[in-house]
Scaffold this active site. Sequence first.
Site, mmCIF file in Angstrom:
data_model
loop_
_atom_site.group_PDB
_atom_site.id
_atom_site.type_symbol
_atom_site.label_atom_id
_atom_site.label_comp_id
_atom_site.label_asym_id
_atom_site.label_seq_id
_atom_site.Cartn_x
_atom_site.Cartn_y
_atom_site.Cartn_z
ATOM 1 N N ASP A 151 0.854 -1.197 0.000
ATOM 2 C CA ASP A 151 0.000 0.000 0.000
ATOM 3 C C ASP A 151 0.889 1.247 0.000
ATOM 4 O O ASP A 151 2.123 1.161 -0.190
ATOM 5 C CB ASP A 151 -1.007 -0.037 1.164
ATOM 6 C CG ASP A 151 -0.373 0.185 2.523
ATOM 7 O OD1 ASP A 151 0.884 0.360 2.599
ATOM 8 O OD2 ASP A 151 -1.104 0.190 3.527
ATOM 9 N N CYS A 199 2.911 -3.510 4.051
ATOM 10 C CA CYS A 199 2.100 -2.320 4.351
ATOM 11 C C CYS A 199 2.765 -1.628 5.541
ATOM 12 O O CYS A 199 3.964 -1.818 5.750
ATOM 13 C CB CYS A 199 0.627 -2.660 4.580
ATOM 14 S SG CYS A 199 0.247 -3.675 6.012
HETATM 15 C C1 RB5 Z 1 -2.120 2.507 6.523
HETATM 16 O O1 RB5 Z 1 -2.172 3.703 7.231
HETATM 17 C C2 RB5 Z 1 -1.938 1.346 7.477
HETATM 18 O O2 RB5 Z 1 -3.108 1.120 8.191
HETATM 19 C C3 RB5 Z 1 -1.537 0.098 6.707
HETATM 20 O O3 RB5 Z 1 -0.389 0.351 5.986
HETATM 21 C C4 RB5 Z 1 -1.249 -1.136 7.542
HETATM 22 O O4 RB5 Z 1 -0.345 -0.865 8.552
HETATM 23 C C5 RB5 Z 1 -2.418 -1.884 7.989
HETATM 24 O O5 RB5 Z 1 -2.328 -2.954 8.611
#
Ligand code: RB5
Length: 148
Positions: free
Chosen positions: A8, A65
Amino acid sequence: MRIGIGNDHAAVDMKNEIVNYLQEKGYEVVNYGTNTYESCHYPEYGKKVGEAVATGEVDLGILICGTGVGISLAANKVKGVRAVVCSEPYSAKLSRQHNNTNVLAFGARVIGIEMAKMIIDEWLNAEFLGGRHQTRVDMIMAIEDERE
Ligand code: RB5
């Protein structure tokens, strides 16, 4: 070996470094992640990579992420996926040897790039040991069929 990678907005820089690292080692890498810092939804990318692994489009998946948690949770909802979140190499290695994980996740806000590389190396170089571990992995996978 083909490796699918997904991420992400929290992990764009780390994803790019990992793609280069893997390509330098001779792996074919398919990028399913976002390439911009614009806020997005990690489940989309966990699902994409999970499906690519489950269908055999790629051999293994790597997900990044902020923490590695949300994106691995999404991947684990895809039938056939065994995703693990790791912040250190020991669990990464054992997750292959004992649990036959096919997706590795970690957090760009949790570990640095050198730790990420060590984790990836241990994970990719380990092999599933089978035997009693196969019985247990089969038990895990059977849970998927309990409720449709
Ligand atoms: C994004 O802000 C964050 O929630 C995502 O990257 C991750 O850590 C979710 O588990």
